[in-house]
Design a protein around this motif. Structure first.
Motif, PDB file in Angstrom:
ATOM      1  N   PRO A 316     -15.470   3.464   0.267  1.00  0.00           N
ATOM      2  CA  PRO A 316     -15.365   4.885  -0.095  1.00  0.00           C
ATOM      3  C   PRO A 316     -14.105   5.152  -0.912  1.00  0.00           C
ATOM      4  N   VAL A 317     -14.081   6.316  -1.524  1.00  0.00           N
ATOM      5  CA  VAL A 317     -12.984   6.640  -2.438  1.00  0.00           C
ATOM      6  C   VAL A 317     -11.634   6.555  -1.750  1.00  0.00           C
ATOM      7  N   TRP A 318     -11.523   7.076  -0.519  1.00  0.00           N
ATOM      8  CA  TRP A 318     -10.222   7.081   0.154  1.00  0.00           C
ATOM      9  C   TRP A 318      -9.723   5.669   0.412  1.00  0.00           C
ATOM     10  N   LEU A 319     -10.656   4.749   0.757  1.00  0.00           N
ATOM     11  CA  LEU A 319     -10.261   3.366   1.016  1.00  0.00           C
ATOM     12  C   LEU A 319      -9.861   2.669  -0.274  1.00  0.00           C
ATOM     13  N   VAL A 320     -10.622   2.900  -1.344  1.00  0.00           N
ATOM     14  CA  VAL A 320     -10.286   2.299  -2.640  1.00  0.00           C
ATOM     15  C   VAL A 320      -8.916   2.764  -3.105  1.00  0.00           C
ATOM     16  N   MET A 321      -8.645   4.057  -2.969  1.00  0.00           N
ATOM     17  CA  MET A 321      -7.345   4.576  -3.387  1.00  0.00           C
ATOM     18  C   MET A 321      -6.218   3.942  -2.583  1.00  0.00           C
ATOM     19  N   GLY A 322      -6.451   3.735  -1.280  1.00  0.00           N
ATOM     20  CA  GLY A 322      -5.446   3.087  -0.446  1.00  0.00           C
ATOM     21  C   GLY A 322      -5.211   1.643  -0.843  1.00  0.00           C
ATOM     22  N   GLN A 323      -6.292   0.906  -1.114  1.00  0.00           N
ATOM     23  CA  GLN A 323      -6.168  -0.495  -1.513  1.00  0.00           C
ATOM     24  C   GLN A 323      -5.395  -0.624  -2.819  1.00  0.00           C
ATOM     25  N   LEU A 324      -5.782   0.169  -3.784  1.00  0.00           N
ATOM     26  CA  LEU A 324      -5.113   0.103  -5.083  1.00  0.00           C
ATOM     27  C   LEU A 324      -3.659   0.554  -4.976  1.00  0.00           C
ATOM     28  N   GLY A 325      -3.417   1.621  -4.205  1.00  0.00           N
ATOM     29  CA  GLY A 325      -2.064   2.159  -4.100  1.00  0.00           C
ATOM     30  C   GLY A 325      -1.092   1.190  -3.450  1.00  0.00           C
ATOM     31  N   VAL A 326      -1.500   0.531  -2.361  1.00  0.00           N
ATOM     32  CA  VAL A 326      -0.619  -0.416  -1.675  1.00  0.00           C
ATOM     33  C   VAL A 326      -0.329  -1.621  -2.568  1.00  0.00           C
ATOM     34  N   ALA A 327      -1.373  -2.133  -3.223  1.00  0.00           N
ATOM     35  CA  ALA A 327      -1.170  -3.280  -4.112  1.00  0.00           C
ATOM     36  C   ALA A 327      -0.212  -2.942  -5.249  1.00  0.00           C
ATOM     37  N   GLU A 328      -0.360  -1.751  -5.812  1.00  0.00           N
ATOM     38  CA  GLU A 328       0.524  -1.337  -6.897  1.00  0.00           C
ATOM     39  C   GLU A 328       1.952  -1.108  -6.397  1.00  0.00           C
ATOM     40  N   LEU A 329       2.103  -0.596  -5.181  1.00  0.00           N
ATOM     41  CA  LEU A 329       3.428  -0.377  -4.609  1.00  0.00           C
ATOM     42  C   LEU A 329       4.207  -1.686  -4.503  1.00  0.00           C
ATOM     43  N   ILE A 330       3.570  -2.704  -3.939  1.00  0.00           N
ATOM     44  CA  ILE A 330       4.226  -3.998  -3.763  1.00  0.00           C
ATOM     45  C   ILE A 330       4.568  -4.604  -5.117  1.00  0.00           C
ATOM     46  N   THR A 331       3.627  -4.549  -6.028  1.00  0.00           N
ATOM     47  CA  THR A 331       3.853  -5.135  -7.346  1.00  0.00           C
ATOM     48  C   THR A 331       4.931  -4.378  -8.105  1.00  0.00           C
ATOM     49  N   GLY A 332       4.991  -3.057  -7.926  1.00  0.00           N
ATOM     50  CA  GLY A 332       6.002  -2.274  -8.616  1.00  0.00           C
ATOM     51  C   GLY A 332       7.410  -2.698  -8.251  1.00  0.00           C
ATOM     52  N   VAL A 333       7.661  -2.939  -6.960  1.00  0.00           N
ATOM     53  CA  VAL A 333       8.982  -3.412  -6.537  1.00  0.00           C
ATOM     54  C   VAL A 333       9.303  -4.744  -7.208  1.00  0.00           C
ATOM     55  N   ALA A 334       8.338  -5.666  -7.172  1.00  0.00           N
ATOM     56  CA  ALA A 334       8.569  -7.009  -7.708  1.00  0.00           C
ATOM     57  C   ALA A 334       8.788  -6.991  -9.219  1.00  0.00           C
ATOM     58  N   VAL A 335       7.964  -6.257  -9.945  1.00  0.00           N
ATOM     59  CA  VAL A 335       8.044  -6.257 -11.404  1.00  0.00           C
ATOM     60  C   VAL A 335       9.358  -5.649 -11.886  1.00  0.00           C
ATOM     61  N   VAL A 336       9.785  -4.556 -11.270  1.00  0.00           N
ATOM     62  CA  VAL A 336      11.022  -3.918 -11.717  1.00  0.00           C
ATOM     63  C   VAL A 336      12.236  -4.783 -11.380  1.00  0.00           C
ATOM     64  N   CYS A 337      12.270  -5.382 -10.188  1.00  0.00           N
ATOM     65  CA  CYS A 337      13.371  -6.302  -9.861  1.00  0.00           C
ATOM     66  C   CYS A 337      13.424  -7.443 -10.864  1.00  0.00           C
ATOM     67  N   TYR A 338      12.257  -7.975 -11.206  1.00  0.00           N
ATOM     68  CA  TYR A 338      12.210  -9.061 -12.185  1.00  0.00           C
ATOM     69  C   TYR A 338      12.681  -8.586 -13.557  1.00  0.00           C
ATOM     70  N   SER A 339      12.189  -7.437 -13.990  1.00  0.00           N
ATOM     71  CA  SER A 339      12.503  -6.944 -15.329  1.00  0.00           C
ATOM     72  C   SER A 339      13.987  -6.664 -15.498  1.00  0.00           C
ATOM     73  N   VAL A 340      14.603  -6.057 -14.472  1.00  0.00           N
ATOM     74  CA  VAL A 340      16.031  -5.751 -14.557  1.00  0.00           C
ATOM     75  C   VAL A 340      16.844  -7.035 -14.674  1.00  0.00           C
ATOM     76  N   CYS A 341      16.552  -8.007 -13.823  1.00  0.00           N
ATOM     77  CA  CYS A 341      17.315  -9.260 -13.837  1.00  0.00           C
ATOM     78  C   CYS A 341      17.021 -10.077 -15.089  1.00  0.00           C
ATOM     79  N   ALA A 342      15.772 -10.090 -15.545  1.00  0.00           N
ATOM     80  CA  ALA A 342      15.443 -10.823 -16.769  1.00  0.00           C
ATOM     81  C   ALA A 342      16.118 -10.191 -17.977  1.00  0.00           C
TER      82      ALA A 342
END
Length: 437
Positions: A316-342
């Motif tokens: 359902p929509v609420w579950l899909v939004m949760g799945q996508l949101g959590v995955a993007e949250l984790i990746t956002g932390v990693a990508v920005v830490c990488y980008s700043v240091c790179a």
């Protein structure tokens, strides 16, 4: 003033007028761009009924300019004495081009080729702007504050990604997707005004006379021959190519397979912005405690999370939004830490007088490959179907881990860890990490 930012004890960035204007320029421009990231593909998919292949072409159009003008712009960035007027012109042209899209739609002239052409022109301006921006930043911010300055810019991107998708969804629902693009056009023009307000003096680069072709070749030689810069470039190429392939499919996949309404398609991406904002806060602290290399090694372990979250989304929509949101949250932390240091590592490792060319050559490869990635995504979507194509991108995203972990960056991280330990901190043979190449 410029001399204040270069003192032995520079004043905090938040109190530096020129940096505040640079930060503000990025804030308004990136917020508008986040609206367009949703509004343009939604216009293509829902208003103009674009096919997956056409969506791939649209994605490629915004990144192909890196292949076309990326290298020459780097040589010019090192030659030009005043970079800020060029950056202002780029933002102005981009704003006028984006405003042409809703005008064309209202007059019944808007087509897929029009959208592709607009994306291409804005892409050219983006390439030139980013190439000139890095050496320009070095004239405004003291060397000791560059990591903090880069983290500040990443926080801008993160905040834009938090508020941008929600704003985009609201504007699309109220005004339709084409009219929502007006926000991006106006944001580019506001950015240009902020840039004009910066007062820091600019100095001649002092690299004229070698010839444009020879200068471009020198930038390539430095990037290919430097193990740290080469590794960062290869890692960026891998993840960006796959990210572009996923991006070419995401909107169509979200609307036609996951059943998300247009107003919610971009909301899940706000999770990336929340993670990015957290990453911008953590990056300078992690860098001080563990060093750039260890932060880089840890960050890439989380890069595949967003690919998995998108490909596996269902329910359902609420579950899909949760799945996508959590995955993007984790990746956002990693990508920005990488980008700043790179980014900080690139500014440190690039030889004096070559930062513009090294940065442009890196952007040429890292961003230019996105054009191929967008086409790849379109082809995979046409031939395999949307979800299988996303799983192919997910499997390939694992390649970024050995790309970095089997490089000299891991060796340097071990050396830096030994140097930081109390038992070796006073050994005369220890060499500070920043002095190694």
């Amino acid at each position: 003033m410029l001399h204040d930012s270069r003192d032995a004890h520079p004043i905090p960035l938040r109190r530096q007028r020129d940096y505040r204007f640079l930060w503000s320029a990025r804030a308004v421009s990136e917020t508008g761009s986040e609206v367009t990231k949703l509004a343009v593909p939604l216009t293509a998919a829902t208003v103009l009924h674009a096919s997956p292949l056409q969506m791939g072409l649209l994605t490629a159009a915004s990144t192909f300019p890196y292949l076309l003008v990326g290298l020459p712009s780097g040589a010019l960035a090192d030659r030009v004495g005043r970079r800020r007027p060029v950056m202002t012109a780029c933002e102005t042209v981009s704003g006028l081009v984006m405003l042409s899209v809703p005008v064309a739609w209202l007059t019944g002239l808007l087509t897929i080729p029009w959208l592709i052409a607009a994306a291409f022109v804005v892409g050219v301006c983006t390439v030139v702007f980013r190439t000139f921006n890095t050496p320009h930043l070095a004239t405004v911010v003291a060397e000791s504050q560059r990591t903090e300055a880069l983290a500040g810019f990443q926080s801008v991107f993160a905040v834009a990604q938090i508020g941008g998708p929600g704003l985009a969804g609201l504007l699309v629902a109220l005004l339709t997707a084409p009219v929502a693009i007006v926000v991006n056009g106006l944001s580019f023009l506001a950015s240009a005004l902020c840039l004009r307000a910066v007062r820091a003096p600019e100095h001649e680069a002092g690299t004229r006379g070698a010839g444009l072709g020879r200068e471009i070749a020198e930038g390539l030689r430095i990037l290919i021959g430097h193990p740290i810069l080469r590794t960062l470039c290869l890692t960026g190429m891998t993840i960006n190519a796959l990210g572009a392939a996923q991006l070419a499919l995401y909107v169509v996949f979200a609307v036609r397979v996951l059943g998300l309404p247009g107003s919610l398609v971009g909301v899940a991406a706000a999770g990336f912005g929340v993670g990015g904002l957290l990453g911008a806060v953590l990056a300078p602290r992690l860098n001080r405690r563990y060093g750039e290399n260890r932060v880089l090694l840890g960050s890439v372990l989380f890069f595949p999370v967003a690919f998995v979250g998108t490909a596996a989304a269902h329910g359902p929509v609420w579950l899909v939004m949760g799945q996508l949101g959590v995955a993007e949250l984790i990746t956002g932390v990693a990508v920005v830490c990488y980008s700043v240091c790179a980014g900080s590592a690139t500014m440190r490792e690039a030889p004096d007088g070559l930062l513009g060319r090294v940065n442009a050559t890196t952007q040429f490869a890292v961003q230019g490959v996105m054009a191929l990635g967008g086409l790849l995504g379109g082809v995979l979507g046409e031939s395999l179907g949307l979800r299988p194509a996303l799983w192919v991108c997910t499997a390939a995203s694992l390649l970024v881990i050995p790309c970095l972990w089997l490089s000299p960056i891991r060796r340097d991280a071990r050396l830096a860890r030994v140097e930081r330990s109390p038992s070796t901190a006073r050994r005369p043979e220890s060499v500070p990490e920043a002095s190694r190449t």
